[in-house]
Write a protein that holds these residues in place. Structure first.
Motif, short mmCIF file in Angstrom:
data_model
loop_
_atom_site.label_atom_id
_atom_site.label_comp_id
_atom_site.label_asym_id
_atom_site.label_seq_id
_atom_site.Cartn_x
_atom_site.Cartn_y
_atom_site.Cartn_z
N UNK A 193 12.73 31.63 72.87
CA UNK A 193 12.18 32.44 71.67
C UNK A 193 11.14 30.71 72.01
N UNK A 194 9.96 31.40 72.35
CA UNK A 194 9.59 29.80 72.02
C UNK A 194 9.78 28.94 70.33
N UNK A 195 9.96 27.63 71.06
CA UNK A 195 9.89 26.81 70.39
C UNK A 195 11.57 26.26 69.22
N UNK A 196 12.69 27.68 69.68
CA UNK A 196 13.53 27.65 68.59
C UNK A 196 14.83 27.16 69.16
N UNK A 197 14.74 25.58 68.62
CA UNK A 197 15.45 24.51 69.09
C UNK A 197 16.90 24.58 68.84
N UNK A 198 17.44 25.91 67.83
CA UNK A 198 17.95 26.38 67.25
C UNK A 198 19.59 26.93 68.36
N UNK A 199 18.56 26.82 69.58
CA UNK A 199 18.85 28.61 70.39
C UNK A 199 19.62 27.13 71.93
#
Length: 275
Positions: A193-199
């Motif tokens: 998910x673009x930019x979702x750095x929790x991943x």
């Protein structure tokens, strides 16, 4: 002090996902593709293992001099630091003030975002001063982007005061990597998910933090063999685990091992006394 500037380095963590039309995917495809991306994380972490090992050894040496380990971060990165730090006392029987996690915005930010907290370049050092931080301590700044002002300000001030500084980031060449004594740059690529750095970024950070804290605890003697012999006996499960550790080491039956554990208060003390 770190001065906020317009950062022009390439932010891999903000690049578009390798996948498109997520909202049109079948559910199984969504989770399968997330899993495919997650498979890349361990490989990315493997690339930085020599650097992580260096951090472990440097930190353990400072612990022997009375030093401590601090984590600072904002959002997911801050929460991961707090998570890792909070597990050290129950797992290794260490005091709560030996590994400390701090998050931009304070404890309220653990559950809810605190507006603009991560943009304050001075607050991290103020937070650290409450712990009488000194040159024997190690400061690990965690920021997927490598640009978080709260983290960069803390790292800059810590360096000025003689602390060893470590930066964990998912953007190689980022300001955090450049500012830290030891940069740990884990390139996991764009997020599903673009930019979702929790991943992927967050997963890689947790893996590195696990390595650092567990490695340090092993190096300073808080582990025997492969056992948590200094764990806190805070519930029935852990008392049972400790009892079985003693049985394996001494050959005692369950009842005798449990009595020894309760008498001495820790697996290590019980085994040392019985041997």
């Amino acid at each position: 002090m770190y001065n906020t500037v317009v950062d022009k380095h390439i932010r891999i963590t903000e690049e578009p996902s390798n996948y498109d039309k997520l909202d049109e995917m079948e559910t199984l495809d969504i989770v399968a593709n997330i899993n495919n991306e997650d498979k890349k994380v361990a490989e990315a972490v493997e690339c930085v293992l020599p650097i992580v090992a260096k951090v472990v050894d440097e930190t353990a040496a400072r612990f022997e001099k009375g030093g401590r380990l601090f984590y600072i971060g904002a959002g997911t990165s801050g929460r991961l630091g707090i998570l890792d730090a909070s597990e050290i006392p129950p797992t290794f029987g260490m005091p709560y003030d030996k590994v400390i996690g701090l998050i931009a915005g304070g404890d309220n930010a653990i559950r809810k975002a605190v507006e603009n907290a991560e943009d304050d370049t001075e607050q991290a050092w103020k937070d650290l001063l409450e712990y009488d931080i000194n040159s024997n301590d190690v400061l690990v700044g965690i920021a997927a982007s490598g640009t978080t002002p709260y983290v960069l300000g803390g790292i800059a001030d810590a360096k000025q005061h003689g602390l060893l500084t470590v930066g964990i980031t998912n953007n190689p060449g980022s300001p955090l990597a450049q500012a830290s004594d030891i940069p740990i740059e884990v390139n996991v690529g764009p997020e599903f998910l673009t930019g979702s750095t929790r991943m992927k970024s967050g997963t890689s950070q947790k893996m590195v933090l696990n390595m650092i804290s567990t490695g340090v605890m092993i190096r300073i003697g808080r582990v025997k063999g492969n056992k948590m012999v200094n764990m806190q006996l805070s519930n029935i499960k852990l008392i049972d685990r400790g009892t079985r550790y003693i049985m394996e080491e001494t050959g005692l039956d369950y009842e005798a091992a449990e009595k020894a554990l309760i008498k001495y208060g820790s697996v290590k003390l019980a085994i040392d006394a019985l041997k």
